[in-house]
Design a protein around this motif. Structure first.
Motif, mmCIF file in Angstrom:
data_model
loop_
_atom_site.group_PDB
_atom_site.id
_atom_site.type_symbol
_atom_site.label_atom_id
_atom_site.label_comp_id
_atom_site.label_asym_id
_atom_site.label_seq_id
_atom_site.Cartn_x
_atom_site.Cartn_y
_atom_site.Cartn_z
ATOM 1 N N GLN A 531 42.639 47.026 29.160
ATOM 2 C CA GLN A 531 41.403 46.940 29.942
ATOM 3 C C GLN A 531 40.540 45.798 29.429
ATOM 4 N N PHE A 532 40.363 44.791 30.272
ATOM 5 C CA PHE A 532 39.532 43.638 29.956
ATOM 6 C C PHE A 532 38.149 43.856 30.555
ATOM 7 N N THR A 533 37.142 44.046 29.723
ATOM 8 C CA THR A 533 35.765 44.077 30.215
ATOM 9 C C THR A 533 35.313 42.631 30.347
ATOM 10 N N LEU A 534 34.995 42.228 31.586
ATOM 11 C CA LEU A 534 34.762 40.815 31.889
ATOM 12 C C LEU A 534 33.519 40.668 32.767
ATOM 13 N N PRO A 535 32.420 40.207 32.231
ATOM 14 C CA PRO A 535 31.226 39.965 33.057
ATOM 15 C C PRO A 535 31.486 38.992 34.197
ATOM 16 N N ASN A 536 32.443 38.080 34.029
ATOM 17 C CA ASN A 536 32.741 37.102 35.073
ATOM 18 C C ASN A 536 33.508 37.695 36.255
ATOM 19 N N VAL A 537 33.839 38.982 36.164
ATOM 20 C CA VAL A 537 34.440 39.685 37.305
ATOM 21 C C VAL A 537 33.371 40.446 38.074
ATOM 22 N N THR A 538 32.421 41.025 37.368
ATOM 23 C CA THR A 538 31.514 41.989 37.974
ATOM 24 C C THR A 538 30.137 41.436 38.348
ATOM 25 N N ALA A 539 29.877 40.180 38.066
ATOM 26 C CA ALA A 539 28.518 39.644 38.195
ATOM 27 C C ALA A 539 28.007 39.649 39.633
ATOM 28 N N SER A 540 28.881 39.483 40.626
ATOM 29 C CA SER A 540 28.451 39.427 42.023
ATOM 30 C C SER A 540 29.661 39.698 42.909
ATOM 31 N N ALA A 541 29.407 39.854 44.206
ATOM 32 C CA ALA A 541 30.503 40.052 45.153
ATOM 33 C C ALA A 541 31.441 38.845 45.149
ATOM 34 N N ARG A 542 30.878 37.661 44.963
ATOM 35 C CA ARG A 542 31.709 36.448 44.934
ATOM 36 C C ARG A 542 32.614 36.440 43.710
ATOM 37 N N HIS A 543 32.080 36.867 42.564
ATOM 38 C CA HIS A 543 32.896 36.960 41.357
ATOM 39 C C HIS A 543 33.999 38.003 41.535
ATOM 40 N N TYR A 544 33.632 39.141 42.119
ATOM 41 C CA TYR A 544 34.620 40.219 42.274
ATOM 42 C C TYR A 544 35.701 39.818 43.283
ATOM 43 N N ALA A 545 35.320 39.135 44.361
ATOM 44 C CA ALA A 545 36.304 38.649 45.332
ATOM 45 C C ALA A 545 37.249 37.646 44.673
ATOM 46 N N SER A 546 36.704 36.799 43.815
ATOM 47 C CA SER A 546 37.555 35.845 43.092
ATOM 48 C C SER A 546 38.547 36.578 42.192
ATOM 49 N N ALA A 547 38.080 37.644 41.547
ATOM 50 C CA ALA A 547 38.956 38.415 40.657
ATOM 51 C C ALA A 547 40.064 39.101 41.434
ATOM 52 N N ARG A 548 39.730 39.643 42.583
ATOM 53 C CA ARG A 548 40.755 40.295 43.401
ATOM 54 C C ARG A 548 41.797 39.264 43.861
ATOM 55 N N LEU A 549 41.328 38.091 44.244
ATOM 56 C CA LEU A 549 42.234 37.019 44.647
ATOM 57 C C LEU A 549 43.113 36.601 43.473
ATOM 58 N N TRP A 550 42.514 36.492 42.281
ATOM 59 C CA TRP A 550 43.279 36.118 41.091
ATOM 60 C C TRP A 550 44.365 37.156 40.787
ATOM 61 N N CYS A 551 44.042 38.430 40.882
ATOM 62 C CA CYS A 551 45.031 39.484 40.619
ATOM 63 C C CYS A 551 46.185 39.411 41.606
ATOM 64 N N GLU A 552 45.873 39.199 42.882
ATOM 65 C CA GLU A 552 46.934 39.099 43.894
ATOM 66 C C GLU A 552 47.806 37.868 43.638
ATOM 67 N N LEU A 553 47.181 36.763 43.260
ATOM 68 C CA LEU A 553 47.945 35.546 42.952
ATOM 69 C C LEU A 553 48.834 35.752 41.732
ATOM 70 N N MET A 554 48.313 36.446 40.723
ATOM 71 C CA MET A 554 49.110 36.708 39.525
ATOM 72 C C MET A 554 50.337 37.550 39.852
ATOM 73 N N ILE A 555 50.147 38.622 40.593
ATOM 74 C CA ILE A 555 51.276 39.482 40.963
ATOM 75 C C ILE A 555 52.288 38.696 41.778
ATOM 76 N N ASP A 556 51.791 37.918 42.731
ATOM 77 C CA ASP A 556 52.673 37.093 43.560
ATOM 78 C C ASP A 556 53.471 36.107 42.702
ATOM 79 N N ARG A 557 52.808 35.528 41.716
ATOM 80 C CA ARG A 557 53.458 34.519 40.869
ATOM 81 C C ARG A 557 54.465 35.141 39.904
ATOM 82 N N LEU A 558 54.193 36.349 39.426
ATOM 83 C CA LEU A 558 55.020 36.956 38.381
ATOM 84 C C LEU A 558 56.170 37.797 38.911
ATOM 85 N N ASN A 559 56.077 38.249 40.153
ATOM 86 C CA ASN A 559 57.076 39.189 40.667
ATOM 87 C C ASN A 559 58.495 38.664 40.538
#
Length: 913
Positions: A531-559
């Motif tokens: 569990q990574f506690t990351l202020p750069n994920v939770t600071a705003s809707a834009r930050h959280y949307a970026s984090a969700r996009l990053w997670c999807e890109l990571m899964i896509d890249r690693l699969n």
């Protein structure tokens, strides 16, 4: 026939070495086959019946009759005529029940406290030989079926399924409308003939020789057999024997076709279905499963990798599809990119070329042996399911497998059946193919009237067929030997001192390890949470949307790179939540630390192509924008989370934020993602601190940690403050693109104390059946009615909800409030005995041992993940129930229902388009 120690009893049933249960099978004099399951650790007992009758048996003029009969069976028997008697009894004795109707089978099951099993069976068994079919409930249950149908009218899978039926052979029973509705079950609202047709259906198909029964619980095999004879021998036998359907699933003109379907939501999907014969007799070999493994492989050089690298598809799943007594659709289901949507002919060519390659080069014993090893590992070290979940599965298995394969049939892989493999692969050609293209802009010329879906069925052109018949591929590779796959050995020895709770190690500032080598589930398996506690994920809707996009890109890249590990039983997931980002790795302990290390390093170093960034961003944006067409209740649960939890954002806000994110702004955010990190690790299972050291070293070297980031996270919001801010009780607060209305009454506990959690849990368990019986069964307000207990950061909440296709949200709120007030008026000595029973059930439930490693890991992680860690909270709640009288809780629960300061409503209404 002697009911115990019967010479007819069959006990030679293959089971996993980790399975502590004892099994036997008997046949009753009426022909009913019964499986007995003795589980000495079970606190509840379960009965399950599977009937070889489903919607395939519906009369053509009363489609949905099997489903309607399933509803009516619950509403009274001659000995227990009250419509709610069965539901009330199961609830009062800590149980639950359910049923479903499928194509050729229907399933019924119930679980209750073991001491009440005989009494429960006296009620449950009578469904199958003396139901009342009370006429006063027929019209009400037709309305319930209609409500269920209306609720699902915008369900994309239902809509697609009905188009599938409309384009199949009308002489095959698959083409019938399975759910039923007001139009199919009545004659312009007249239910006069429905009673007779239902009784005739029951008398024909609900016969003992077409049924299987499972009785499971802590009772001995002798006791279970006695119960089977006592309660189920009265079921009438001598019904028609089950036989395969004779008509072909598809007419010749329904093959070699493209089916275009327009969905409601934005979607790009291609489903290639090869029409095959039934595969029931192939279960000892799992030939289609083996072919699906080769076609669905996602490692380097695979069909998936080829199409993915060409930016034509986002996902590929092989081997699914409908199946029955004389048919099997072998599906390849692909999510397309925008470019892939324009190149479906190229994708079909690649798939047919891959089939040819497998036919010519893939049928090798060593490939099959790899699958055998993977399946053998899964069987040898399977995590036991709850007995209550196992029983319905076994009841269906009895219809398909030989007695000794009752359990093992799902895993059995004897040898490569080359003859069968070639037979099936030879049928996987263009003239036996149906290609379904799902997109909002496809050409259509027909309208399916039941769910209102527009579609088109057209034959492939001769040019297409000639091109595809000669499909070859040189670039697509078959899987190489899997480096992760090998037979597993026994787990590591337990290290002293043996602990039953995770131990905490503060490895460095901002880096914490929680560890438990499990002393009970002795298998080479493990779970690792990061569990990574990351202020750069939770600071705003834009930050959280970026984090969700990053997670999807990571899964896509690693699969692709991790697919061999996935096949070998090692799995991972990466997802954002209101602390930051969590990485979860699970599976066999051998290799899990190495995979975890690799994933941690890749989290810092992985980059993404422009094409994948654009496509996954677009996919996410479409999903979020179309979320308002989801089931209204799901939207209300999501809305509540956003209201109560800081750093949670509405999907509409995320979609709006994502639309503003460019590649350059995403890269700038990505640079700062791990600038401030607090990392909490939880390792559980067959792992020791020494084995974990390379992972913890990697974590400390890869990230610059900071302490106390999680401790500074804000607390759950107060409901009363939200009401003052005008965010609750605004009826019609959430406008959706769904036709149903929904309402939810939210009751929030005043604090996070154990007593308040206990009160809310008890109130939920007590109120559930009364709410269902009143608003669903009696008032028929909607098909979805219920309540649930939901703690958020230990603050307890009780949610009561209704979703309706025929009532306005305002009326649903009023009905919930009237129910609350009426229920409150009953809070006196009259409810003492019932509440006492509910208390006893909850005490046993709270102390119920974990049934497998996965469930224990989830429970422990839910305790460790928040900042406030308390492993004995469930025991504290049980002690709270034990140490206080029922009269004390009557007063407590009455106060919760009466104190409206911590109550609020949220509603969902259709948006006027």
């Amino acid at each position: 026939m002697e009911p115990s120690n019967s010479l007819e009893r069959f006990t030679d049933i293959i089971k996993s070495p980790t399975d502590h249960r004892h099994y036997a099978m008997v046949r009753l004099p009426n022909g009913l086959r019964c499986a007995l399951v003795h589980d000495p650790d079970a606190q509840q007992s379960t009965a399950a019946v599977a009937v070889a009758a489903g919607h395939f048996q519906d009369p053509n003029d009363t489609q949905g009759l099997a489903h309607f009969l399933e509803h009516m069976l619950f509403l009274g028997t001659h000995k227990y005529p009250e419509a709610t008697a069965y539901q009330d009894f199961t609830h009062q004795h800590g149980g639950h029940h359910n049923a479903w109707t499928g194509t050729e089978y229907s399933s019924y099951y119930c679980s209750v406290d073991a001491t009440s099993f005989a009494a429960a069976l006296d009620r449950f068994s009578r469904f199958f030989y003396e139901p009342t079919f009370n006429p006063e409930w027929i019209a009400k249950e037709v309305n319930a079926i209609e409500s269920e149908f209306q609720m699902k009218r915008k369900d994309e899978l239902r809509r697609l399924y009905q188009v599938h039926k409309a384009t199949a052979n009308p002489a095959h029973p698959f083409s019938k409308f399975s759910v039923g509705n007001f139009a199919t079950l009545t004659e312009n609202g007249d239910t006069t003939g429905l009673d007779h047709r239902m009784r005739e259906f029951f008398a024909t198909w609900y016969r003992a020789n077409r049924m299987t029964l499972v009785l499971a619980g802590p009772q001995s095999l002798d006791e279970l057999e006695q119960l089977a004879h006592q309660h189920f021998s009265a079921i009438v036998g001598n019904g028609p024997s089950a036989s395969p359907e004779q008509a072909a699933l598809y007419l010749p003109e329904q093959r070699a076709v493209q089916l275009n379907v327009r969905p409601l939501k934005d979607a790009r999907r291609l489903i290639l279905a090869f029409a095959l014969p039934s595969i029931d007799d192939d279960y000892p070999y799992k030939t289609t499963s083996f072919i699906a493994h080769l076609l669905g492989y996602e490692g380097p050089g695979s069909l998936y990798a080829e199409l993915h690298h060409a930016n034509l598809i986002n996902s590929l799943a092989a081997g699914g599809g409908i199946s029955g007594s004389n048919f099997k659709d072998f599906n390849l289901n692909m999510q397309l990119t925008a470019e892939g949507l324009a190149k479906t002919d190229q994708i079909i060519m690649a798939v047919l070329g891959a089939v040819e390659r497998i036919k010519n080069e893939g049928l090798e014993d060593w490939r099959y042996r790899e699958r055998q090893v993977a399946i053998a590992n899964a069987f040898r070290f399977q995590e036991p399911a709850r007995t209550a979940d196992l029983a319905p599965q076994l009841a269906i298995n009895m219809h398909h497998y030989e007695p000794h394969d009752l359990i093992f049939g799902d895993y059995r892989m004897d040898q490569l059946n080359t003859t069968k493999a070639r037979e099936l692969l030879n049928l996987m050609h263009v003239d036996n193919l149906r290609a379904t293209l799902i997109h909002r802009e496809v050409e259509v010329d027909q309208h399916e009237p039941i769910y209102g879906t527009d579609y088109q069925l057209r034959p492939f052109t001769e040019e297409q067929k000639d091109k595809w018949r000669n499909a070859q591929t040189k670039s697509i590779q078959l899987p190489a030997p899997n480096p992760y796959l090998h037979p597993l050995s026994s787990p590591l020895p337990l290290e002293e001192p043996i602990s039953r709770q995770p131990q905490c190690y503060q490895l460095a500032e901002g880096l914490t390890l929680w560890h438990l080598q499990d002393p009970d589930f002795r298998a080479p398996k493990a779970h690792i949470y990061c569990q990574f506690t990351l202020p750069n994920v939770t600071a705003s809707a834009r930050h959280y949307a970026s984090a969700r996009l990053w997670c999807e890109l990571m899964i896509d890249r690693l699969n692709e790179d991790c697919y061999d590990a996935e096949i070998a039983g090692l799995h991972f997931n990466i997802y954002p939540q209101h602390y930051g980002i969590t990485l979860h790795i699970s599976g066999y302990s051998q290799g899990i630390v190495e995979l975890s290390k690799d994933l941690l390093q890749r989290m810092r170093s992985t980059s993404f192509s422009d094409s994948r960034f654009a496509d996954i961003k677009q996919k996410l944006c479409v999903n979020w924008q179309s979320a308002l067409a989801n089931k209204p209740l799901n939207l209300l649960f999501a809305r509540l989370n956003v209201l109560l939890q800081p750093h949670m954002y509405a999907l509409s806000d995320l979609a709006e934020a994502l639309d503003t994110i460019t590649r350059a702004s995403f890269d700038a955010w990505h640079e700062q993602l791990f600038a401030a990190v607090e990392l909490k690790l939880f390792a559980h299972g067959d792992l020791t601190p020494n084995v974990l050291k390379p992972l913890t070293d990697c974590a400390s070297q890869s990230f610059s940690m900071q302490a106390d980031l999680q401790a500074n996270m804000p607390a759950t919001r107060d409901l009363e403050q939200l009401k003052h801010a005008g965010k609750l009780d605004a009826r019609g607060q959430l406008e959706t693109h769904h036709s149903d209305h929904a309402a939810m009454l939210v009751i929030q506990g005043p604090d996070t104390s154990v007593l308040q959690q206990t009160n809310m849990l008890l109130l939920n368990q007590f109120i559930q059946p009364h709410l269902f019986n009143e608003l669903r069964t009696r008032q028929q307000l909607g098909y979805l009615v219920g309540s649930t207990y939901m703690p958020i950061e230990q603050r307890p909440h009780l949610l009561m909800y209704v979703q309706s296709s025929n009532q306005q949200a305002e009326h649903l709120c009023d009905a919930l409030d009237e129910f609350r007030q009426h229920f409150l008026s009953q809070f006196d000595d009259r409810i003492h005995d019932e509440l006492e029973q509910v208390k006893g059930y909850l005490i046993r439930k709270l102390r119920e041992p974990d049934t497998n490693l996965r469930l224990r890991s989830q429970r422990l992680w839910s305790t460790i993940s928040p900042a406030d860690v308390s492993f004995d909270r469930l025991e504290q709640m049980a002690l709270e129930l034990e140490s206080n009288t029922t009269l004390f809780f009557i007063k407590q629960l009455a106060e919760i229902l009466a104190t409206t300061g911590h109550h609020g409503y949220i509603t969902a209404t259709p948006k006027e388009l």
